[in-house]
Design a protein around this motif. Sequence first.
Motif, PDB file in Angstrom:
ATOM      1  N   ALA A 249       0.832  -1.205   0.000  1.00  0.00           N
ATOM      2  CA  ALA A 249       0.000   0.000   0.000  1.00  0.00           C
ATOM      3  C   ALA A 249       0.871   1.260   0.000  1.00  0.00           C
ATOM      4  O   ALA A 249       0.570   2.235  -0.712  1.00  0.00           O
ATOM      5  CB  ALA A 249      -0.932  -0.013   1.211  1.00  0.00           C
ATOM      6  N   LYS A 250       1.929   1.247   0.771  1.00  0.00           N
ATOM      7  CA  LYS A 250       2.836   2.405   0.813  1.00  0.00           C
ATOM      8  C   LYS A 250       3.518   2.611  -0.537  1.00  0.00           C
ATOM      9  O   LYS A 250       3.757   3.749  -0.963  1.00  0.00           O
ATOM     10  CB  LYS A 250       3.863   2.223   1.922  1.00  0.00           C
ATOM     11  N   LYS A 251       3.837   1.505  -1.237  1.00  0.00           N
ATOM     12  CA  LYS A 251       4.416   1.629  -2.577  1.00  0.00           C
ATOM     13  C   LYS A 251       3.443   2.333  -3.517  1.00  0.00           C
ATOM     14  O   LYS A 251       3.836   3.199  -4.305  1.00  0.00           O
ATOM     15  CB  LYS A 251       4.758   0.250  -3.139  1.00  0.00           C
ATOM     16  N   TRP A 252       2.174   1.949  -3.439  1.00  0.00           N
ATOM     17  CA  TRP A 252       1.184   2.600  -4.271  1.00  0.00           C
ATOM     18  C   TRP A 252       1.151   4.104  -4.001  1.00  0.00           C
ATOM     19  O   TRP A 252       1.073   4.910  -4.928  1.00  0.00           O
ATOM     20  CB  TRP A 252      -0.206   2.011  -4.020  1.00  0.00           C
ATOM     21  N   ARG A 253       1.199   4.483  -2.736  1.00  0.00           N
ATOM     22  CA  ARG A 253       1.176   5.910  -2.403  1.00  0.00           C
ATOM     23  C   ARG A 253       2.392   6.618  -2.997  1.00  0.00           C
ATOM     24  O   ARG A 253       2.270   7.672  -3.637  1.00  0.00           O
ATOM     25  CB  ARG A 253       1.141   6.094  -0.882  1.00  0.00           C
ATOM     26  N   LEU A 254       3.573   6.051  -2.804  1.00  0.00           N
ATOM     27  CA  LEU A 254       4.798   6.705  -3.253  1.00  0.00           C
ATOM     28  C   LEU A 254       4.896   6.743  -4.770  1.00  0.00           C
ATOM     29  O   LEU A 254       5.276   7.764  -5.354  1.00  0.00           O
ATOM     30  CB  LEU A 254       6.012   5.997  -2.657  1.00  0.00           C
ATOM     31  N   TYR A 255       4.546   5.642  -5.440  1.00  0.00           N
ATOM     32  CA  TYR A 255       4.668   5.580  -6.892  1.00  0.00           C
ATOM     33  C   TYR A 255       3.659   6.503  -7.575  1.00  0.00           C
ATOM     34  O   TYR A 255       4.001   7.207  -8.530  1.00  0.00           O
ATOM     35  CB  TYR A 255       4.472   4.152  -7.389  1.00  0.00           C
ATOM     36  N   THR A 256       2.409   6.474  -7.099  1.00  0.00           N
ATOM     37  CA  THR A 256       1.414   7.354  -7.724  1.00  0.00           C
ATOM     38  C   THR A 256       1.712   8.817  -7.409  1.00  0.00           C
ATOM     39  O   THR A 256       1.486   9.692  -8.254  1.00  0.00           O
ATOM     40  CB  THR A 256      -0.014   7.004  -7.277  1.00  0.00           C
ATOM     41  N   ARG A 257       2.220   9.084  -6.225  1.00  0.00           N
ATOM     42  CA  ARG A 257       2.613  10.463  -5.886  1.00  0.00           C
ATOM     43  C   ARG A 257       3.616  10.992  -6.897  1.00  0.00           C
ATOM     44  O   ARG A 257       3.487  12.113  -7.407  1.00  0.00           O
ATOM     45  CB  ARG A 257       3.220  10.505  -4.483  1.00  0.00           C
ATOM     46  N   GLU A 258       4.627  10.177  -7.187  1.00  0.00           N
ATOM     47  CA  GLU A 258       5.659  10.591  -8.142  1.00  0.00           C
ATOM     48  C   GLU A 258       5.055  10.859  -9.521  1.00  0.00           C
ATOM     49  O   GLU A 258       5.375  11.863 -10.164  1.00  0.00           O
ATOM     50  CB  GLU A 258       6.728   9.498  -8.239  1.00  0.00           C
ATOM     51  N   ALA A 259       4.167   9.972  -9.954  1.00  0.00           N
ATOM     52  CA  ALA A 259       3.556  10.132 -11.283  1.00  0.00           C
ATOM     53  C   ALA A 259       2.653  11.356 -11.333  1.00  0.00           C
ATOM     54  O   ALA A 259       2.722  12.168 -12.271  1.00  0.00           O
ATOM     55  CB  ALA A 259       2.778   8.870 -11.641  1.00  0.00           C
ATOM     56  N   TYR A 260       1.785  11.505 -10.343  1.00  0.00           N
ATOM     57  CA  TYR A 260       0.889  12.658 -10.321  1.00  0.00           C
ATOM     58  C   TYR A 260       1.670  13.968 -10.329  1.00  0.00           C
ATOM     59  O   TYR A 260       1.376  14.881 -11.107  1.00  0.00           O
ATOM     60  CB  TYR A 260       0.004  12.616  -9.075  1.00  0.00           C
ATOM     61  N   LYS A 261       2.644  14.075  -9.446  1.00  0.00           N
ATOM     62  CA  LYS A 261       3.376  15.326  -9.324  1.00  0.00           C
ATOM     63  C   LYS A 261       4.143  15.649 -10.612  1.00  0.00           C
ATOM     64  O   LYS A 261       4.224  16.811 -11.018  1.00  0.00           O
ATOM     65  CB  LYS A 261       4.318  15.271  -8.114  1.00  0.00           C
ATOM     66  N   PHE A 262       4.673  14.624 -11.267  1.00  0.00           N
ATOM     67  CA  PHE A 262       5.385  14.857 -12.519  1.00  0.00           C
ATOM     68  C   PHE A 262       4.447  15.437 -13.572  1.00  0.00           C
ATOM     69  O   PHE A 262       4.739  16.472 -14.181  1.00  0.00           O
ATOM     70  CB  PHE A 262       5.995  13.551 -13.031  1.00  0.00           C
ATOM     71  N   TYR A 263       3.302  14.792 -13.781  1.00  0.00           N
ATOM     72  CA  TYR A 263       2.417  15.224 -14.858  1.00  0.00           C
ATOM     73  C   TYR A 263       1.700  16.534 -14.542  1.00  0.00           C
ATOM     74  O   TYR A 263       1.525  17.380 -15.436  1.00  0.00           O
ATOM     75  CB  TYR A 263       1.424  14.115 -15.206  1.00  0.00           C
ATOM     76  N   LEU A 264       1.292  16.732 -13.313  1.00  0.00           N
ATOM     77  CA  LEU A 264       0.646  18.000 -12.978  1.00  0.00           C
ATOM     78  C   LEU A 264       1.619  19.167 -13.159  1.00  0.00           C
ATOM     79  O   LEU A 264       1.222  20.257 -13.570  1.00  0.00           O
ATOM     80  CB  LEU A 264       0.104  17.953 -11.553  1.00  0.00           C
ATOM     81  N   SER A 265       2.885  18.931 -12.869  1.00  0.00           N
ATOM     82  CA  SER A 265       3.891  19.990 -13.040  1.00  0.00           C
ATOM     83  C   SER A 265       4.125  20.326 -14.510  1.00  0.00           C
ATOM     84  O   SER A 265       4.646  21.393 -14.835  1.00  0.00           O
ATOM     85  CB  SER A 265       5.216  19.581 -12.393  1.00  0.00           C
ATOM     86  N   LYS A 266       3.726  19.414 -15.407  1.00  0.00           N
ATOM     87  CA  LYS A 266       3.897  19.622 -16.849  1.00  0.00           C
ATOM     88  C   LYS A 266       2.624  20.170 -17.501  1.00  0.00           C
ATOM     89  O   LYS A 266       2.538  20.245 -18.729  1.00  0.00           O
ATOM     90  CB  LYS A 266       4.277  18.316 -17.525  1.00  0.00           C
TER      91      LYS A 266
END
Length: 293
Positions: A241-258
């Motif tokens: 579950a923690k992996k899901w949080r960390l991995y999706t966090r990275e993806a969301y933040k990358f794309y929203l920043s773009k």
Amino acid sequence: MEELIIRKIKDVNELENVVEIEKSAWAMPDYRETTPVHMLKALVENGGIILGAFDKNNMIGFNMGWSVGCNESRYFYSHMTGVLEEYKYKNVGYKLKIKQREEVLKLGINLIKWTFDPLQSLNLNFNLEKLGAIGRIYKENYYGNIRDSINEGLETDRFEAEWYISSKYVTDKIEGKIKTPPAEELIRKGGYIPLDRKIKGENKESYIETPIKKEFSLDKVILISIPANISSIKNIDKETAKKWRLYTREAYKFYLSKGYIAVGYTRNKENYGYVVLIKSELEDLLKGVNLWS
């Protein structure tokens, strides 16, 4: 359930029901996380709105919020929408939000904001797909540690939902005129999955979904894989579950920043869920143009 009645509430006795619904809706073990009645009373007497949903004479759900700012920067902040456990998945929350939209439009306000967990598939479908809210801002561990059965054990990352309630986009979403296509169709049109999963477990009930692929690409349409039920995964395997949080966090933040915007939730033929982000200007999106043509 007979015809649902939704109306504003201010009476202290009815506000006490809000506290009980909070406990039920979020499976709170005690009153430490609930909102004190005196704060609810202060809110409704000073510009806030609390709506109660009633089945006959029984209050079964609520939402609460207040207006923020002035002039062009004014918006309404919707802090909570909750429904008794036994009334969940019966469209009560949706009807509360639609009524809230009506009340806020009467105030001359065109934007409602709130936060929601970008790992909870039901919340993603409800907020992005059914209501037509969008996500452009990601808040990392926004609330700190919340001690209820839904949130405890994971950092409380949140999307900031923006619901442009007078826009054609929101009207079309509510009326079912804009629907996110299945994942396979989006992929055929060039959609890209930067984060995907593998499954382990011997039967459907014991599946633990683990994100494995993290390859970011700037295609127009992005599909970020989301577990079917992060709460179940957390109960079985907290580390996954923690992996899901960390991995999706990275993806969301990358794309929203773009400059991408989260606009929908979809599934593939195997019933795996994906949050859909597109590269678009906000003004173009709110005009209600066909995103998927």
